[in-house]
Motif scaffolding. Structure first.
Motif, short mmCIF file in Angstrom:
data_model
loop_
_atom_site.label_atom_id
_atom_site.label_comp_id
_atom_site.label_asym_id
_atom_site.label_seq_id
_atom_site.Cartn_x
_atom_site.Cartn_y
_atom_site.Cartn_z
N ILE A 52 -4.41 3.37 -6.35
CA ILE A 52 -3.86 3.83 -5.00
C ILE A 52 -2.93 5.12 -4.99
O ILE A 52 -2.99 6.05 -4.15
N PHE A 62 0.82 -1.21 -0.05
CA PHE A 62 -0.02 -0.16 0.01
C PHE A 62 1.04 1.37 0.02
O PHE A 62 0.71 2.30 -0.74
N ALA A 86 -8.03 2.56 4.71
CA ALA A 86 -7.74 1.28 4.08
C ALA A 86 -7.79 0.06 5.21
O ALA A 86 -7.38 0.28 6.34
#
Length: 672
Positions: free
Chosen positions: A128, A102, A138
């Motif tokens: 993202i 991420f 998230a």
């Protein structure tokens, strides 16, 4: 079935999926665990993907554009034919790998490393990175078919303006959801023994012959503890799912608990619940609730889950948080469904429940469900039919029904309703909206497309015949076959868009007269249909990858009506499937209405369809020059010319209007 037996059965079921769907074992486990997570309401949807390098791994994801939230899933697969332990180190390592993915994607460090041919991962990285100013939430999930400790799940954190929550779905949690679904684990709260507390209450006597009513105030810490144990099982009859802190009201709940916990009771509307039984004891003639059996929150699910989620944050104190609670004890259990639905619909809530949330009770969906439980699939050999399709009208029905069976009964259920023949409301919406030639709406996501489909249903009669159901299943078979053929091409991405666009293009090129009855009878497509799909793949793939605006994101391009409009009239020789197209004189309209046309209506369509396009264009020109007709009818004349030019089949309404215009024009002196 105990936990160990469930784990073995779960693995065996996943391995069957591996064979049927030709996917990896890890993908099968990911899909099957997420089926339970989606059933529970914790997860909305997911897309499979594969990316693994040193320190980074991802197996699936979901982006909720409407609420600007990202879900990332990473799987730990255990292949041993028994339930095995997963070490704390492996679980933490999996969380770290997904979190690393991420942050590296968000910081733009992965874009150059991902091969563009790996579309699912490439799209995720782009989403993202490009949405970093919008995404504020998230969630990272570790999934495993092993048994892991929940004690080592990292605490939720807020970093760089992003709230990150961590969740673990191992076999124990999946098993808990299974038990809830099977009705083997009811929500029973013993306040005295579990919390050393009893709820002072007001018992409303003789309110109704159908329910007993209680009003009480429950401490926030107890409500959070109950939710922590039962999760979405506590909200099973709630029509919505918890959307974390994405909705404004959930953020408000969180901020109140953080900054003004003593004001929570004053600010919050409380919760409405139902129960099978309430035990009360009296102290100084004051009633106190000591136990609640089969407890369900039917309104206030957002409040309940938000209190729990906030309680997991650092330095949160729930000692001053209290929630007012209404409990309706339904006296007749056979009336629970109807009463709970009305409580959900009419009770005051902090977030509005729209009528579309209750669409599963629409008579259309009920009719489809009824047919799916009674209509056996035809067999090619003429022998006894052995299976049906299973329509999941309400979330989790398939798992619900299967979980109530014994091991032997479950195997019979699997033969009667193969997992690959299960379809849900959003699947149905994809089939129908693609058939209606709206692939750009399908591309907006399952939930958004379903909302549009629901609006479409509202304008229809919705009287569903057996023939309509059979043709719906034929569409499902065709859709799945297109999906299978596209998947074999290994194009790398946009498969969902490809399937919908090809399906819509077939609908358009055959004027929605593709012989669905043959597909139903054969439970599959023939070689000629397979061949035309193969030809379409190349054209559609090239079209989707070349948007009108250079550099435009392909996913966004697929959502544009322009994408469809510029594809549908492209040339492809469809003569090889002429035998698969019904002739007009035997054609029966089979769109959403689900009703067969009468001979008179077919005659009207035939007569209107015989009018040439030149006639309509001449009529439109004449009407404009001599100021005849209303502006609407003048435009309709021109549109009928366009439809005739394209050889589109007219609807009954269009045909009646067409004949009306011709008669009116003739009466006013029009001649070609």
């Amino acid at each position: 079935m105990n936990l160990s037996e469930f784990g073995i059965d779960f693995l065996e079921s996943a391995l069957i999926t591996v064979e049927e769907d030709k996917i990896s074992q890890e993908d099968a486990i990911t899909n099957d665990i997420l089926e339970y997570a989606i059933d529970s309401g914790e997860v909305i949807a997911h897309e499979l993907c594969h990316y693994k390098v040193r320190g980074i791994k991802i197996n699936a994801w979901n982006y909720d554009e409407e609420n600007a939230s990202i879900d990332l899933f990473v799987t730990i697969f255990k292949g041993e034919p028994r339930l095995t332990k997963v070490s704390d180190r492996d679980v933490l390592d999996a969380f770290n790998k997904a979190e690393n993915f991420f942050w590296q994607a968000r910081d733009g460090k992965l874009s150059a490393k991902i091969d563009e041919s790996d579309i699912n991962v490439f799209d995720l990285v782009q989403i993202i990175e490009q949405s970093k100013n919008e995404v504020k939430n998230a969630r990272i999930f570790v999934l495993t078919n092993g048994e892991a400790s929940a004690e080592i799940i990292p605490e939720a954190l807020e970093q760089n303006g992003v709230y990150i929550d961590f969740q673990l779905w191992d076999m124990e949690r999946v098993y808990q959801q299974y038990l809830i679904r099977a009705g083997k684990q009811k929500i029973e709260i013993d306040f005295l023994n579990d919390f050393n507390h009893k709820l002072k209450c007001l018992h409303m006597e003789k309110v109704s012959e159908k329910v007993d009513a209680y009003i009480a105030i429950i401490p926030g810490r107890i409500l959070a503890s109950v939710y922590e144990k039962y999760r979405q099982g506590l909200l099973e009859k709630n029509v919505r799912t918890f959307l974390q802190f994405r909705a404004r009201v959930n953020q408000g709940i969180r901020e109140t608990i953080r900054k003004e916990p003593d004001m929570f009771f004053a600010y919050n509307n409380g919760i409405s619940t139902t129960a099978e039984k309430v035990e009360v004891e009296f102290e100084d003639n004051i009633p106190y609730i000591t136990k609640i059996e089969n407890w369900q929150v039917v309104n206030g699910g957002q409040t309940t889950a938000s209190i729990f989620a906030t309680s997991t944050e650092k330095d949160i104190d729930l000692s001053k948080v209290f929630v007012q609670m209404k409990i309706s004890v339904v006296r007749q259990q056979d009336e629970v469904g109807a009463i709970v639905a009305k409580i959900s619909r009419f009770a005051n809530t902090q977030t509005i429940i729209k009528d579309s949330d209750f669409s599963s009770n629409n008579k259309y969906h009920i009719a489809i469900e009824n047919f799916s439980r009674t209509e056996w699939m035809p067999t090619k050999t003429g022998g006894k039919a052995t299976n049906k399709w299973f329509y999941e009208r309400t979330r989790g029905q398939y798992l619900d029904e299967r979980s109530k069976k014994t091991v032997k009964e479950a195997k019979i259920f699997d033969r009667e309703y193969p997992k690959k023949q299960k379809f849900i409301k959003t699947d149905l919406a994809k089939y129908e909206m693609s058939w209606l030639q709206r692939p750009y709406d399908v591309g907006k996501g399952a939930e958004n497309n379903f909302k549009l489909f629901t609006k479409e249903l509202a304008s229809q009669k919705n009287e569903i015949s057996k023939k309509y159901y059979q043709r719906l299943i034929a569409k499902a078979i065709l859709f799945k076959e297109i999906d299978r053929i596209v998947a074999k091409k290994n194009l790398g991405g946009y498969k969902a868009n490809m399937v919908s666009y090809i399906f819509s293009w077939l609908s358009f090129k055959t004027n929605k007269k593709l012989n669905l009855d043959t597909i139903w009878e054969n439970q599959g497509i023939n070689e000629t249909l397979n061949n035309i799909i193969e030809q379409m793949i190349t054209i559609v793939w090239d079209h989707l990858n070349n948007p009108l605006k250079v550099g435009m994101n392909i996913g966004e391009w697929c959502k544009k009506p322009e994408c469809w409009l510029t594809l549908k009239d492209k040339f492809i020789d469809t003569s090889i499937i002429n035998e698969e197209i019904k002739k007009l004189d035997s054609y029966i309209e089979n769109d959403l209405i689900g009703q067969e046309l009468s001979h008179l209506e077919l005659k009207i369509i035939q007569e209107a369809s015989n009018v040439k396009s030149e006639t309509w264009f001449a009529l439109a020109k004449w009407a404009k020059e001599y100021s005849k007709f209303t502006p609407f009818d003048r435009k309709l004349s021109y549109n009928l010319g366009v439809l005739a030019n394209r050889k589109n089949t007219l609807t009954v309404k269009q045909s009646k209007n067409a004949l009306r215009l011709l008669k009116q024009a003739a009466d006013e002196g029009f001649s070609e």
